[in-house]
Design a protein around this motif. Structure first.
Motif, short mmCIF file in Angstrom:
data_model
loop_
_atom_site.label_atom_id
_atom_site.label_comp_id
_atom_site.label_asym_id
_atom_site.label_seq_id
_atom_site.Cartn_x
_atom_site.Cartn_y
_atom_site.Cartn_z
N ALA A 12 0.78 -1.19 0.04
CA ALA A 12 -0.11 0.18 -0.05
C ALA A 12 0.75 1.34 0.07
N PHE A 15 2.36 1.90 -3.61
CA PHE A 15 1.44 1.97 -4.60
C PHE A 15 1.39 3.72 -4.75
N TRP A 17 -0.64 6.63 -6.74
CA TRP A 17 -1.86 7.15 -7.03
C TRP A 17 -2.06 8.71 -7.06
N PHE A 194 -6.97 0.98 3.73
CA PHE A 194 -7.58 1.31 2.34
C PHE A 194 -9.11 1.82 2.53
N TRP A 197 -9.37 4.98 0.73
CA TRP A 197 -9.11 4.94 -0.74
C TRP A 197 -10.63 4.89 -1.36
N HIS A 201 -9.40 3.47 -6.56
CA HIS A 201 -7.94 3.45 -6.27
C HIS A 201 -7.79 2.23 -5.80
N TYR A 204 -7.29 -0.47 -8.85
CA TYR A 204 -5.86 -0.15 -9.65
C TYR A 204 -4.82 -0.56 -8.72
N PHE A 205 -4.91 -0.65 -7.50
CA PHE A 205 -4.09 -1.45 -6.74
C PHE A 205 -3.99 -2.93 -6.74
N ARG A 208 -2.36 -4.14 -9.99
CA ARG A 208 -1.18 -4.06 -10.22
C ARG A 208 -0.39 -5.11 -9.51
N SER A 209 -1.03 -6.05 -8.75
CA SER A 209 -0.51 -7.00 -8.12
C SER A 209 0.16 -7.92 -9.25
#
Length: 219
Positions: A12, A15, A17, A194, A197, A201, A204-205, A208-209
């Motif tokens: 987190a 990341f 953003w 989170f 968020w 948001h 997208y997190f 992107r794993s």
């Protein structure tokens, strides 16, 4: 295996953003709602709805124009129940209906029912609504576009299951895509990492794993 608390915290923190990115996506979302307000659904014409007829109709906006708000590509146009095949120059639709118009009337009734159930928080009934019963992608995207605070912009049942398992989220068995979505959202809202968020948001997190980079490429 579920991620450890330290792994989550590191991920987190790393990341990236920006508020500018968030604002652009919110503007895109607002544009869709301006073009297709909820009260317009009942009066949409088939040509205004279907892929293959209007240059940028409702289904075009849902699948392509708002791709950055969650992808529903990767399957054929039957996910929209009815569409115009530009190659054969004919309407194509789910064969449980006798015509494109009958299919489209079922679409409108189904969309209105989905939104009614979501408004009333009757989430356990959503996945059974025809003609979207087996159309997790389009059903999920329509719901998110009108209720972005009640759903995550993640529409693949397989991805939702993966993410729930990644976080150790408990869900009913057998899980439905809507219940998985809601379970993951509730986890997000309860987790201090989170909870502040936006749902975009968080989506997208997640994508992107490492194991989901392919789904992210078009976002």
């Amino acid at each position: 295996m579920p991620l450890s608390a330290s792994e989550l915290q590191d991920a987190a923190a790393e990341f990236q953003w920006s508020q500018q990115e968030e604002n652009k996506l919110n503007e895109l979302h607002q544009e869709f709602v301006r073009l297709y307000p909820r009260e317009r659904i009942s009066s949409l014409s088939l040509d205004e709805y279907a892929l293959g007829k209007a240059t940028k109709g409702a289904c075009w906006w849902l699948e392509y124009g708002t791709e950055k708000l969650g992808r529903i590509g990767g399957s054929n146009a039957f996910k929209h129940v009815v569409f115009f095949d530009v190659d054969s120059k004919q309407w194509r639709f789910n064969k449980k209906y006798t015509s494109e118009n009958e299919a489209f009337e079922a679409v409108k009734a189904g969309l209105l029912k989905l939104l009614e159930l979501a408004e009333q928080n009757r989430f356990e009934e959503i996945d059974g609504v025809e003609p979207f019963k087996n159309q997790n992608l389009t059903r999920g995207k329509w719901l998110y576009m009108y209720f972005p605070e009640k759903f995550l912009p993640i529409f693949s049942s397989e991805n939702l299951l993966d993410f729930c398992q990644m976080f150790g989220v408990v869900f009913p068995n057998p899980p439905s895509s809507t219940i998985l979505n809601r379970a993951l959202l509730q986890y997000k809202e309860a987790n201090p990492l989170f909870s502040s968020w936006s749902n975009l948001h968080f989506m997208y997190f997640l994508y992107r794993s490492e194991e989901h980079t392919s789904e992210l490429q078009s976002l």
